[in-house]
Design a protein around this motif. Sequence first.
Motif, PDB file in Angstrom:
ATOM      1  N   VAL A   1      10.698  -9.625  25.417  1.00 31.99           N
ATOM      2  CA  VAL A   1      11.501  -8.518  24.924  1.00 31.99           C
ATOM      3  C   VAL A   1      10.563  -7.499  24.269  1.00 31.99           C
ATOM      4  O   VAL A   1       9.568  -7.884  23.640  1.00 31.99           O
ATOM      5  CB  VAL A   1      12.586  -8.988  23.935  1.00 31.99           C
ATOM      6  CG1 VAL A   1      11.976  -9.669  22.716  1.00 31.99           C
ATOM      7  CG2 VAL A   1      13.466  -7.819  23.490  1.00 31.99           C
TER       8      VAL A   1
ATOM      9  N   TYR B   1      10.839  -4.190  21.820  1.00 34.38           N
ATOM     10  CA  TYR B   1      11.586  -3.247  21.003  1.00 34.38           C
ATOM     11  C   TYR B   1      10.835  -1.915  20.993  1.00 34.38           C
ATOM     12  O   TYR B   1       9.626  -1.880  21.249  1.00 34.38           O
ATOM     13  CB  TYR B   1      11.781  -3.796  19.596  1.00 34.38           C
ATOM     14  CG  TYR B   1      12.562  -5.088  19.581  1.00 34.38           C
ATOM     15  CD1 TYR B   1      11.930  -6.314  19.405  1.00 34.38           C
ATOM     16  CD2 TYR B   1      13.947  -5.092  19.782  1.00 34.38           C
ATOM     17  CE1 TYR B   1      12.641  -7.498  19.419  1.00 34.38           C
ATOM     18  CE2 TYR B   1      14.661  -6.278  19.806  1.00 34.38           C
ATOM     19  CZ  TYR B   1      14.005  -7.471  19.622  1.00 34.38           C
ATOM     20  OH  TYR B   1      14.714  -8.642  19.649  1.00 34.38           O
TER      21      TYR B   1
ATOM     22  N   ASN C   1      16.603 -16.207  19.352  1.00 34.13           N
ATOM     23  CA  ASN C   1      17.716 -15.247  19.243  1.00 34.13           C
ATOM     24  C   ASN C   1      18.918 -15.611  20.118  1.00 34.13           C
ATOM     25  O   ASN C   1      19.682 -14.718  20.499  1.00 34.13           O
ATOM     26  CB  ASN C   1      17.249 -13.829  19.585  1.00 34.13           C
ATOM     27  CG  ASN C   1      16.121 -13.355  18.690  1.00 34.13           C
ATOM     28  OD1 ASN C   1      15.906 -13.891  17.613  1.00 34.13           O
ATOM     29  ND2 ASN C   1      15.383 -12.359  19.127  1.00 34.13           N
TER      30      ASN C   1
ATOM     31  N   PHE D   1      19.072 -16.715  23.185  1.00 31.10           N
ATOM     32  CA  PHE D   1      18.933 -16.521  24.619  1.00 31.10           C
ATOM     33  C   PHE D   1      18.602 -17.832  25.329  1.00 31.10           C
ATOM     34  O   PHE D   1      17.983 -18.719  24.751  1.00 31.10           O
ATOM     35  CB  PHE D   1      17.829 -15.496  24.922  1.00 31.10           C
ATOM     36  CG  PHE D   1      18.232 -14.071  24.665  1.00 31.10           C
ATOM     37  CD1 PHE D   1      17.956 -13.467  23.451  1.00 31.10           C
ATOM     38  CD2 PHE D   1      18.887 -13.342  25.650  1.00 31.10           C
ATOM     39  CE1 PHE D   1      18.340 -12.152  23.200  1.00 31.10           C
ATOM     40  CE2 PHE D   1      19.270 -12.028  25.421  1.00 31.10           C
ATOM     41  CZ  PHE D   1      19.002 -11.435  24.196  1.00 31.10           C
TER      42      PHE D   1
ATOM     43  N   LYS E   1      22.946 -14.620  27.412  1.00 34.72           N
ATOM     44  CA  LYS E   1      23.293 -14.782  26.001  1.00 34.72           C
ATOM     45  C   LYS E   1      24.809 -14.714  25.911  1.00 34.72           C
ATOM     46  O   LYS E   1      25.428 -13.788  26.460  1.00 34.72           O
ATOM     47  CB  LYS E   1      22.645 -13.707  25.135  1.00 34.72           C
ATOM     48  CG  LYS E   1      22.890 -13.918  23.642  1.00 34.72           C
ATOM     49  CD  LYS E   1      22.037 -13.015  22.777  1.00 34.72           C
ATOM     50  CE  LYS E   1      22.283 -13.334  21.295  1.00 34.72           C
ATOM     51  NZ  LYS E   1      21.434 -12.514  20.391  1.00 34.72           N
TER      52      LYS E   1
ATOM     53  N   VAL F   1      26.315 -10.895  22.445  1.00 33.82           N
ATOM     54  CA  VAL F   1      25.199 -10.023  22.057  1.00 33.82           C
ATOM     55  C   VAL F   1      25.503  -9.283  20.761  1.00 33.82           C
ATOM     56  O   VAL F   1      26.660  -9.085  20.376  1.00 33.82           O
ATOM     57  CB  VAL F   1      24.849  -9.001  23.156  1.00 33.82           C
ATOM     58  CG1 VAL F   1      24.347  -9.729  24.399  1.00 33.82           C
ATOM     59  CG2 VAL F   1      26.031  -8.102  23.488  1.00 33.82           C
TER      60      VAL F   1
ATOM     61  N   ASP G   1      20.098  -6.694  19.644  1.00 33.99           N
ATOM     62  CA  ASP G   1      19.546  -7.103  20.942  1.00 33.99           C
ATOM     63  C   ASP G   1      19.186  -5.908  21.818  1.00 33.99           C
ATOM     64  O   ASP G   1      18.634  -6.077  22.913  1.00 33.99           O
ATOM     65  CB  ASP G   1      20.548  -7.995  21.694  1.00 33.99           C
ATOM     66  CG  ASP G   1      20.776  -9.327  21.015  1.00 33.99           C
ATOM     67  OD1 ASP G   1      21.929  -9.807  21.013  1.00 33.99           O
ATOM     68  OD2 ASP G   1      19.794  -9.887  20.467  1.00 33.99           O
TER      69      ASP G   1
ATOM     70  N   TYR H   1      13.904  -5.714  28.369  1.00 34.36           N
ATOM     71  CA  TYR H   1      13.618  -7.106  28.663  1.00 34.36           C
ATOM     72  C   TYR H   1      12.831  -7.197  29.964  1.00 34.36           C
ATOM     73  O   TYR H   1      13.204  -6.599  30.982  1.00 34.36           O
ATOM     74  CB  TYR H   1      14.926  -7.910  28.769  1.00 34.36           C
ATOM     75  CG  TYR H   1      15.624  -8.020  27.434  1.00 34.36           C
ATOM     76  CD1 TYR H   1      16.365  -6.952  26.927  1.00 34.36           C
ATOM     77  CD2 TYR H   1      15.522  -9.173  26.658  1.00 34.36           C
ATOM     78  CE1 TYR H   1      16.989  -7.041  25.694  1.00 34.36           C
ATOM     79  CE2 TYR H   1      16.135  -9.274  25.427  1.00 34.36           C
ATOM     80  CZ  TYR H   1      16.863  -8.207  24.947  1.00 34.36           C
ATOM     81  OH  TYR H   1      17.473  -8.283  23.718  1.00 34.36           O
TER      82      TYR H   1
END
Lengths: 115, 113
Positions: free
Chosen positions: B37, B39, B61, B63, B78, B81, B85, B89
């Motif tokens: 992931v 951010y 998290n 997942f 997931k 969410v 999130d 990805y």
Amino acid sequence: KAGVTQTPRYLIKTRGQQVTLSCSPISGHRSVSWYQQTPGQGLQFLFEYFSETQRNKGNFPGRFSGRQFSNSRSEMNVSTLELGDSALYLCASSLEDSRSGNTIYFGEGSWLTVV
Amino acid sequence: AQSVTQLDSQVPVFEEAPVELRCNYSSSVSVYLFWYVQYPNQGLQLLLKYLSGSTLVKGINGFEAEFNKSQTSFHLRKPSVHISDTAEYFCAVYGFGNEKLTFGTGTRLTIIP
């Protein structure tokens, strides 16, 4: 424990110049790899170093080079910069080389802009 | 040569709804599979990985992902969410042929409040 540290975080260079990016891996990690991230090409593998030896290299021209020092710190160099070299350069480290499947930890990257 | 395909470049999902991000790969040799992931303005963080053993892998998290060898897929899921999130990805495959980590083009997950 400090993470992967990359310097500088941001830099602007002119076409034709060269640039050196530095990466300090997590303490105890012996493998360092480099990736180029661009909007058009995504994330592409540049090279992997383990114990000061280049284990593997991606499909980049010879202008892209790197090295690893005895303390596992690594540098990558790009010579004769082109506009297309503008990208986020990510360094990652892991305990052992990539065949181990060890978790790879990424730095926040060095943003290179070529003008 | 190995490759990774993430068919969905963007996935909008309502908060607390389930999500599945798709990943298919091609490789003629044994592989490791990863989900990362990213951010905004940050590096990549490992969510989970498949090396061997159980095909259902749980990560951080909340997942999880399932390795399906016959369909050469490694979809990320997931059940519910959260706004946090929201990120990009990346699916990645490491093949023992060329010993390189190949990334997909990424899926931008947007959570709608």
